[in-house]
Design a protein around this motif. Structure first.
Motif, short mmCIF file in Angstrom:
data_model
loop_
_atom_site.label_atom_id
_atom_site.label_comp_id
_atom_site.label_asym_id
_atom_site.label_seq_id
_atom_site.Cartn_x
_atom_site.Cartn_y
_atom_site.Cartn_z
N GLY A 184 16.65 -10.64 33.19
CA GLY A 184 17.10 -10.51 31.80
C GLY A 184 16.84 -9.11 31.30
O GLY A 184 16.10 -8.33 31.94
N TYR A 185 17.48 -8.74 30.21
CA TYR A 185 17.36 -7.39 29.67
C TYR A 185 16.82 -7.42 28.24
O TYR A 185 17.07 -8.40 27.51
CB TYR A 185 18.74 -6.70 29.67
CG TYR A 185 19.36 -6.63 31.04
CD1 TYR A 185 18.95 -5.65 31.96
CD2 TYR A 185 20.34 -7.53 31.44
CE1 TYR A 185 19.51 -5.59 33.23
CE2 TYR A 185 20.91 -7.47 32.71
CZ TYR A 185 20.49 -6.49 33.60
OH TYR A 185 21.04 -6.43 34.85
N THR A 186 16.13 -6.39 27.84
CA THR A 186 15.64 -6.26 26.47
C THR A 186 16.75 -6.59 25.46
O THR A 186 16.51 -7.18 24.42
CB THR A 186 15.13 -4.82 26.22
OG1 THR A 186 14.09 -4.54 27.16
CG2 THR A 186 14.61 -4.64 24.81
N TYR A 187 17.95 -6.18 25.81
CA TYR A 187 19.07 -6.32 24.87
C TYR A 187 20.03 -7.46 25.22
O TYR A 187 21.15 -7.50 24.71
CB TYR A 187 19.85 -5.00 24.78
CG TYR A 187 18.95 -3.82 24.49
CD1 TYR A 187 18.25 -3.74 23.29
CD2 TYR A 187 18.76 -2.82 25.43
CE1 TYR A 187 17.40 -2.68 23.04
CE2 TYR A 187 17.91 -1.76 25.18
CZ TYR A 187 17.23 -1.69 23.98
OH TYR A 187 16.39 -0.65 23.74
N SER A 188 19.60 -8.40 26.09
CA SER A 188 20.48 -9.53 26.42
C SER A 188 20.82 -10.30 25.15
O SER A 188 19.92 -10.82 24.49
CB SER A 188 19.80 -10.48 27.41
OG SER A 188 19.59 -9.85 28.65
#
Ligand code: PXG
Ligand code: PLP
Length: 442
Positions: A319-323
């Motif tokens: 997952g990404y910080t900005y998902s």
């Protein structure tokens, strides 16, 4: 307007520009300071017709009110929410809206910030899925020559564009490539899908025989290759890939970063070709290019395979910080509203015949050696200047820009992919300008 024009920077050195001839650019800069609908405004105050939807992403045209307003509102209401173990309503609403649009076997969405990240996410889902299904020996990934899957390490490993790969060491191991499908000797100047080359899908059988199916996790292809210079799949090719993958328990990933969101006249290429992948990679048109965001679609079968073990445990370590970022989600919802209200996801099907006719009318221009098209995509392949590959197309790009038309070039190929709102008159204008450029001794 005058404020915008005055904001032109006077020192361009610090920014190392992406996929750009930096030295040429900085001697002769080209800046956009505004955009509306089908046009950009340049720093020297000219209007430029957008023949490429930015970089294949501004499908609804520029500065569309619903998208702009959605971003404005969201920025003042909820700017950021942690993406891990927490959420916000719009990310869920968007996922449901996306699943409604997607091929009917797609059931869940993972969010990213770009096409490149969507590709990495899809490859990781595929590998992890095989493992949670007890098929951990399936670790190989199969891509295709001339494929473009972004610029991160997984994407360039399965990708097949030499200049994007050769500087970066050994890449991912256990990757193999199918041959590309470009056969100009047989298919040059085909309108729509080429007759020849469907049998190239059988090369996948050869690769499966070589490595054994038990070692292969997934195959990834662009349904229509964009970045490499627009390669349209031959008739029957994608269906055959699907059959072979199903037969051998291999996941099929469609990279729909360019074809997604209406480019061919259906929401996704999967629907246009009536071939269902197991995983679908998207970005670009998801937010109309306005805010970085991507989405990876997966089937219920893939998702459900992960939903095991204690309920307090994370099921997929990725997952990404900005998902699913709130402002990106709002922009995507505004984009989907715009597509829906203006029927843009099917509009390409209506204008494709006119587009095709006008595009192929350039056949008599000097140095044109092939023309290809599908939906609202077009490509014109030029004969390279002897000893100076890519220069003829680059000259065409510069001349078109100076004449008020934005085109995109890769190698000696001109690629066209205008916003889906383009009118018949603007199609005429685009090809009149392009004819002038091609006739003008480039
Ligand atoms: N997959 C495909 C099929 C793409 O076309 C990516 C992944 C990567 O997306 P991001 O968002 O990381 O750039 C792409 C991107 C061109 C051009 O002119 C094409 C792309 C990007 C920039 C320019 O052909 N495709
Ligand atoms: N690098 C460092 C040091 C980080 O802490 C993080 C995220 O927390 C990342 C990279 C990844 O950033 P992103 O989640 O924006 O992809």
């Amino acid at each position: 307007m005058s404020n915008r024009l005055n904001s032109t920077p006077n020192d361009l050195r610090a920014f190392w520009m992406p996929f750009t001839a930096n030295r040429q650019y900085k001697k002769e800069p080209r800046l956009f300071v505004g955009a509306k609908d089908m046009h950009y405004t340049t720093h020297d105050g000219r209007q430029v017709l957008d023949g490429t939807a930015g970089l294949w992403c501004v499908n609804a045209g520029h500065c569309r009110p619903k998208i702009t307003e959605a971003i404005r509102e969201q920025a003042g209401e909820l700017d950021y929410a942690p993406a891990f173990q927490l959420g916000h309503p719009k990310a869920f609403e968007l996922a449901n809206r996306l699943i409604d649009l997607a091929p009917d076997n797609m059931a869940h969405v993972l969010y990213t910030n770009s096409g490149s990240e969507s590709v990495e996410t899809a490859l990781k889902v595929a590998l992890a899925y095989q493992r949670v299904k007890g098929q951990g020996s399936r670790t190989r990934l199969i891509g295709r020559e001339r494929g473009y899957h972004g610029v991160n390490f997984g994407g360039i490993s399965v990708g097949g564009i030499v200049s994007n790969r050769k500087m970066f060491g050994t890449l991912l191991t256990g990757v193999d490539h199918m041959p590309h499908t470009h056969q100009p000797a047989k298919n040059a100047f085909t309108k729509g899908m080429p007759e020849h080359g469907g049998d190239l899908a059988d090369e996948l059988e050869r690769i499966v025989t070589l490595h054994d199916a038990s070692t292969i996790a997934a195959v990834i292809v662009e349904p229509v290759s964009g970045s490499t210079g627009v390669l349209i799949p031959p008739k029957g090719y994608l269906q055959r890939l699907r059959e072979i993958c199903t037969k051998h328990g291999i996941l099929l990933i469609f990279d729909e970063v360019i074809t997604g969101f209406g480019r061919l006249g259906a929401p996704f290429a999967s629907q246009y070709f009536d071939v269902k992948p197991d995983i679908m990679v998207t970005a670009k048109g998801l937010t109309n290019g306005v805010i970085p965001m991507g989405a990876v679609f997966v089937t219920a079968e893939i998702h459900d395979a992960f939903m095991q073990g204690p309920e307090h445990m994370i099921e997929f370590f990725h997952g990404y910080t900005y998902s699913g970022n709130p402002i990106a989600s709002a922009a995507a919802l505004g984009t989907l509203d715009t597509y829906r209200d203006e029927n843009l996801l099917t509009r390409a099907a209506e204008i494709a015949p006119y587009w095709e006719e006008k595009l192929h009318s350039l056949r008599d221009c000097p140095n044109v050696i092939d023309i290809r098209n599908l939906g609202l995509i077009g490509a014109i392949e030029l004969k390279p200047i002897d000893g100076e590959p890519t220069k003829r197309a680059f000259n065409a790009f510069l001349n078109a820009y100076n004449d008020g038309l934005l085109i995109r070039t890769t190698g000696d190929i001109i690629a066209l992919s205008p916003p889906l709102i383009i009118t018949h008159e603007q199609i005429d204008e685009l090809f009149d300008k392009l004819r002038k450029v091609l006739m003008n001794n480039i």
